[in-house]
Design an enzyme around this catalytic site. Structure first.
Site, short mmCIF file in Angstrom:
data_model
loop_
_atom_site.label_atom_id
_atom_site.label_comp_id
_atom_site.label_asym_id
_atom_site.label_seq_id
_atom_site.Cartn_x
_atom_site.Cartn_y
_atom_site.Cartn_z
N CYS A 115 0.83 -1.23 0.00
CA CYS A 115 0.00 0.00 0.00
C CYS A 115 0.85 1.27 0.00
O CYS A 115 0.33 2.37 -0.18
CB CYS A 115 -0.94 -0.01 1.19
SG CYS A 115 -2.05 -1.42 1.18
N HIS A 260 -3.00 7.12 2.53
CA HIS A 260 -3.49 5.86 1.96
C HIS A 260 -4.86 5.59 2.58
O HIS A 260 -5.03 5.69 3.80
CB HIS A 260 -2.50 4.74 2.28
CG HIS A 260 -3.08 3.37 2.12
ND1 HIS A 260 -3.75 3.00 0.98
CD2 HIS A 260 -3.13 2.30 2.96
CE1 HIS A 260 -4.16 1.75 1.13
NE2 HIS A 260 -3.81 1.31 2.31
N ASN A 290 -10.36 0.16 0.45
CA ASN A 290 -8.90 0.21 0.43
C ASN A 290 -8.40 -0.38 -0.90
O ASN A 290 -8.47 -1.59 -1.11
CB ASN A 290 -8.36 -0.58 1.63
CG ASN A 290 -6.85 -0.62 1.70
OD1 ASN A 290 -6.16 -0.35 0.72
ND2 ASN A 290 -6.32 -0.98 2.84
O1 UT7 Z 1 -3.84 -1.16 3.75
C1 UT7 Z 1 -3.07 -1.95 4.59
C2 UT7 Z 1 -3.01 -1.40 5.95
N1 UT7 Z 1 -4.09 -1.96 6.73
C3 UT7 Z 1 -4.68 -1.21 7.66
O2 UT7 Z 1 -4.37 -0.07 7.80
C4 UT7 Z 1 -5.72 -1.87 8.52
C5 UT7 Z 1 -5.65 -1.30 9.91
N2 UT7 Z 1 -6.66 -1.90 10.82
C6 UT7 Z 1 -7.96 -1.55 10.74
O3 UT7 Z 1 -8.36 -0.75 9.92
C7 UT7 Z 1 -8.88 -2.16 11.78
O4 UT7 Z 1 -8.13 -2.83 12.74
C8 UT7 Z 1 -9.94 -3.13 11.16
C9 UT7 Z 1 -10.97 -2.35 10.37
C10 UT7 Z 1 -9.26 -4.15 10.27
C11 UT7 Z 1 -10.70 -3.87 12.27
O5 UT7 Z 1 -11.28 -2.95 13.16
P1 UT7 Z 1 -11.18 -3.16 14.74
O6 UT7 Z 1 -11.95 -2.10 15.39
O7 UT7 Z 1 -9.71 -3.27 15.07
O8 UT7 Z 1 -11.94 -4.51 14.94
P2 UT7 Z 1 -11.40 -5.89 15.56
O9 UT7 Z 1 -10.53 -6.59 14.57
O10 UT7 Z 1 -10.83 -5.60 16.91
O11 UT7 Z 1 -12.73 -6.71 15.72
C12 UT7 Z 1 -13.77 -6.32 16.61
C13 UT7 Z 1 -14.91 -7.31 16.54
C14 UT7 Z 1 -14.47 -8.76 16.66
O12 UT7 Z 1 -15.47 -9.44 17.40
P3 UT7 Z 1 -15.20 -9.76 18.97
O13 UT7 Z 1 -13.95 -10.58 18.98
O14 UT7 Z 1 -15.04 -8.43 19.61
O15 UT7 Z 1 -16.44 -10.50 19.34
C15 UT7 Z 1 -14.50 -9.25 15.24
O16 UT7 Z 1 -14.78 -10.65 15.14
O17 UT7 Z 1 -15.57 -7.19 15.28
C16 UT7 Z 1 -15.67 -8.48 14.68
N3 UT7 Z 1 -15.60 -8.31 13.24
C17 UT7 Z 1 -16.66 -8.08 12.46
N4 UT7 Z 1 -17.98 -7.98 12.74
C18 UT7 Z 1 -18.82 -7.73 11.72
C19 UT7 Z 1 -14.46 -8.29 12.45
N5 UT7 Z 1 -14.83 -8.06 11.17
C20 UT7 Z 1 -16.16 -7.92 11.15
C21 UT7 Z 1 -17.09 -7.66 10.13
N6 UT7 Z 1 -18.41 -7.58 10.46
N7 UT7 Z 1 -16.73 -7.50 8.84
#
Ligand code: UT7
Length: 334
Positions: A115, A260, A290
């Site tokens: 990216c 980005h 993204n």
């Molecule tokens: O371009 C490359 C660089 N990449 C990035 O910059 C990505 C950086 N990271 C992020 O943008 C965020 O960390 C994410 C958007 C990927 C995730 O957001 P988050 O607030 O960190 O969520 P999380 O991974 O901590 O997940 C929270 C909850 C989990 O459930 P529990 O364990 O709390 O019960 C996940 O299972 O949300 C759940 N979850 C979803 N729920 C509904 C994860 N994905 C989804 C989804 N729909 N699509």
């Protein structure tokens, strides 16, 4: 001391696949919702490259648009840099982009920095111009990460979309103002495991009893989203400040910051750290998701089409992603 040639950014273009995948569409086959995706990422929809289309086609379209804006013919291009992690051909897709554009004089090669690819390619292009080696370099960033994700993994597949963006950089006389005012690029391979698109296993072929030949098989993308988020929120503001320092400008002298486009929350967190108002942070994540290396030039092209960013504007562009790699460039549009 001989003065280095200066750089001018003279054309911008973008191309998106026509197929659109909304959050509601995703909720039809995944345990997710528009509410979750939008509140966590700011994404409403993304464009997905159809099965019969190639990343090369998108790259050619974006490149043509950038050349048209600059009013430069393909035969006038000396070098094409294709920033991509998803080439149609691992030997390199840039040669086919060169052929598709009819840029028969240009040398062309791929550059892979995930990216961060656009910012890394932009800075690389500028070095060829500065030394007087080439006069016109077309930087194209094109990716189709939709082809690399596991469509049953809701934590990753909802984030990505496909697209291409391009800028033309031209050599500028030494007495004119420089279009690349400063930059800072970084790599930290000790964190490579946070984001990967790697060889997972080998299909072993044994042509004879005492010989084994492994054939590589790629796994789908893996990402530790939380860790990447945490890292980016502090590393990106730092690299922006470094690039500004090198350019001799303060953030007040910058019109817009284009990060980005990975997550609206990252855009807001970086704005907060830099103490910059949200209106000066460009965001097109809602409509494109993204798009990896392509996200910065796609956002720039959209802003220019809307007339919000105009020639003469001073911009900070910052990319970040797998590697880990990250970097920022301070640019003044020609
Ligand atoms: O371009 C490359 C660089 N990449 C990035 O910059 C990505 C950086 N990271 C992020 O943008 C965020 O960390 C994410 C958007 C990927 C995730 O957001 P988050 O607030 O960190 O969520 P999380 O991974 O901590 O997940 C929270 C909850 C989990 O459930 P529990 O364990 O709390 O019960 C996940 O299972 O949300 C759940 N979850 C979803 N729920 C509904 C994860 N994905 C989804 C989804 N729909 N699509």
């Amino acid at each position: 001391m001989t003065q280095l040639t200066k750089v001018k950014l003279t054309g911008v273009g973008a191309a998106l696949p026509t197929q659109v995948l909304s959050n509601e569409d995703l909720a039809k086959f995944l345990d997710t919702s528009d509410a979750w995706i939008y509140s966590r990422t700011g994404i409403r929809q993304r464009h997905i490259l159809e099965a019969n289309q190639r990343v090369t086609d998108l790259a050619v379209k974006a490149g043509k648009a950038a050349l048209a804006q600059a009013d430069v013919a393909p035969e006038q291009v000396d070098l094409i840099l294709l920033a991509t992690s998803t080439p149609d051909d691992l030997f390199g897709s840039a040669p086919e982009v060169q052929a598709g554009l009819g840029a028969h004089r240009a040398v062309a090669f791929d550059l892979s920095a995930a990216c961060s690819g656009f910012v890394f390619a932009l800075v690389t292009a500028a070095q060829y111009l500065r030394t007087g080696t080439y006069r016109r370099v077309l930087v194209i960033a094109a990716d189709a990460l939709s082809r690399t994700v596991d469509w049953s993994d809701r934590s990753i597949c909802v984030l990505f979309g496909d697209g291409a963006g391009a800028v033309l950089l031209e050599a500028e006389d030494t007495d004119k103002e420089d279009g690349l005012l400063g930059f800072e690029l970084r790599t930290d391979g000790t964190r490579a495991s946070l984001l990967r698109l790697e060889v997972d296993s080998f299909q072993v072929i044994s042509p004879t009893e005492d010989m084994t030949f492994p054939r590589q098989v790629y796994r789908t993308m893996t990402m530790n989203g939380r860790e990447v988020y945490r890292f980016v929120a502090s590393a990106v503001p730092e690299v922006i400040e470094k690039a500004l320092f090198r350019s001799g400008l303060s953030l007040d002298q910058v019109d817009y910051v284009i990060l980005h486009q990975a997550n609206q929350r990252i855009i807001e967190a970086v704005a907060q750290r830099l103490n910059i108002s949200p209106e000066r942070m460009v965001s097109h994540i809602a409509t494109c998701g993204n798009t990896s290396a392509a996200s910065i030039p796609i956002a720039l092209a959209a802003e220019m089409e809307m007339g919000r960013i105009q020639s003469g504007a001073t911009l900070v562009m910052a990319g970040f992603g797998a590697g880990l790699s990250w970097g920022a460039a301070v640019v003044r549009l020609g």
